[in-house]
Motif scaffolding. Structure first.
Motif, PDB file in Angstrom:
ATOM      1  N   ASN A  20       0.835  -1.201   0.000  1.00 17.30           N
ATOM      2  CA  ASN A  20       0.000   0.000   0.000  1.00 17.30           C
ATOM      3  C   ASN A  20       0.868   1.249   0.000  1.00 17.30           C
ATOM      4  OD1 ASN A  20      -1.483   2.290   1.399  1.00 17.30           O
ATOM      5  ND2 ASN A  20      -3.159   0.825   1.191  1.00 17.30           N
ATOM      6  N   GLU A  21       0.489   2.263  -0.764  1.00 24.50           N
ATOM      7  CA  GLU A  21       1.329   3.464  -0.895  1.00 24.50           C
ATOM      8  C   GLU A  21       1.499   4.216   0.424  1.00 24.50           C
ATOM      9  OE1 GLU A  21      -0.355   6.289  -3.563  1.00 24.50           O
ATOM     10  OE2 GLU A  21      -2.369   6.177  -2.709  1.00 24.50           O
ATOM     11  N   ASN A  22       0.606   3.984   1.392  1.00 29.01           N
ATOM     12  CA  ASN A  22       0.713   4.653   2.694  1.00 29.01           C
ATOM     13  C   ASN A  22       1.398   3.784   3.742  1.00 29.01           C
ATOM     14  OD1 ASN A  22      -0.754   6.953   1.792  1.00 29.01           O
ATOM     15  ND2 ASN A  22      -2.658   5.817   2.046  1.00 29.01           N
ATOM     16  N   TYR A  23       1.881   2.633   3.332  1.00 29.09           N
ATOM     17  CA  TYR A  23       2.413   1.658   4.279  1.00 29.09           C
ATOM     18  C   TYR A  23       3.587   2.209   5.087  1.00 29.09           C
ATOM     19  CZ  TYR A  23       3.944  -2.895   6.042  1.00 29.09           C
ATOM     20  OH  TYR A  23       4.298  -3.944   6.858  1.00 29.09           O
ATOM     21  N   ASP A 126       7.670  -3.173  -2.872  1.00 28.84           N
ATOM     22  CA  ASP A 126       7.418  -1.772  -3.206  1.00 28.84           C
ATOM     23  C   ASP A 126       7.953  -1.535  -4.619  1.00 28.84           C
ATOM     24  OD1 ASP A 126      10.161  -1.655  -2.921  1.00 28.84           O
ATOM     25  OD2 ASP A 126      10.128  -0.396  -1.118  1.00 28.84           O
TER      26      ASP A 126
END
Length: 205
Positions: A20-23, A126
């Motif tokens: 997830n990009e907010n991880y 990522d």
């Protein structure tokens, strides 16, 4: 680069889940709110960084919603992305001995280690790992590409990991490569681009 890497992973039937990009944001917040308090060495470093020589929980919580914390978080994220996109993990031992910024570097190193372990244990990738894995698959002959002509725009913003991917494709296919760029327009160093790959292009190809 990411779409190309995803296509390579798919072609090799590599099993993965994209993080997830907010991880990383969430991991950093959790670290400063909870995890760090179980490590006496790190909590002392954090206290000193925020100038909390006598710790007060209320004051600390206030700092975590401040501009200084947001700047710190962005610095940590940029540093981790830069290390990964240029495949510099081997440099950590050298960096954390750099006394001027040692407190900050120890915090970043701790978070870097947690982040990489979390990705590995959860089978997550990522964007930087995506490119690195695609490169490994090509170099190890796990996937065959037939690109003979390669054109890259905005080459001044190329990172080491992206460079390695293209070099692997060129070497395996004896491809012809054309790049376009302008060193005066290089703006993505914070994301890991290395202007030397552009300026010294003739040393590599």
């Amino acid at each position: 680069f990411h779409k190309l890497s995803l296509n390579i992973l798919k072609k090799a039937n590599y099993d993965y889940r994209i993080v997830n990009e907010n991880y990383l944001d969430e991991l950093i917040d959790e670290y400063f709110n909870t995890n760090a308090f179980y490590n006496e060495v790190l909590i002392k470093i954090i206290y000193k960084y925020f100038k909390l020589y006598v710790f007060k929980k209320i004051r600390y919580k206030k700092i975590l919603s401040s501009k200084k914390y947001l700047e710190l978080k962005n610095t940590i994220k940029s540093f981790i992305y830069y290390m990964n996109s240029n495949e510099l993990s081997y440099k950590w031992n050298e960096l954390i001995n750099y006394k001027k910024y040692q407190k900050l570097l120890l915090i970043i190193y701790s978070l870097y280690t947690i982040y990489m372990n979390e990705l590995s244990s959860s089978n997550l990738i990522d964007f930087d790992f995506m490119i690195k894995k695609a490169t490994d698959l090509i170099n190890n002959n796990k996937v065959k590409l037939l690109y003979k002509l390669i054109i890259i725009d905005e080459f001044q913003d190329t990172s080491k990991s992206r460079f390695n991917l293209i070099q692997a494709i060129v070497n395996k296919n004896n491809s012809k490569l054309c790049v376009v760029g302008d060193d005066y327009q290089s703006i993505y160093q914070f994301q890991g681009c290395d202007i030397n790959l552009f300026i010294n292009f003739k040393n590599y190809f």
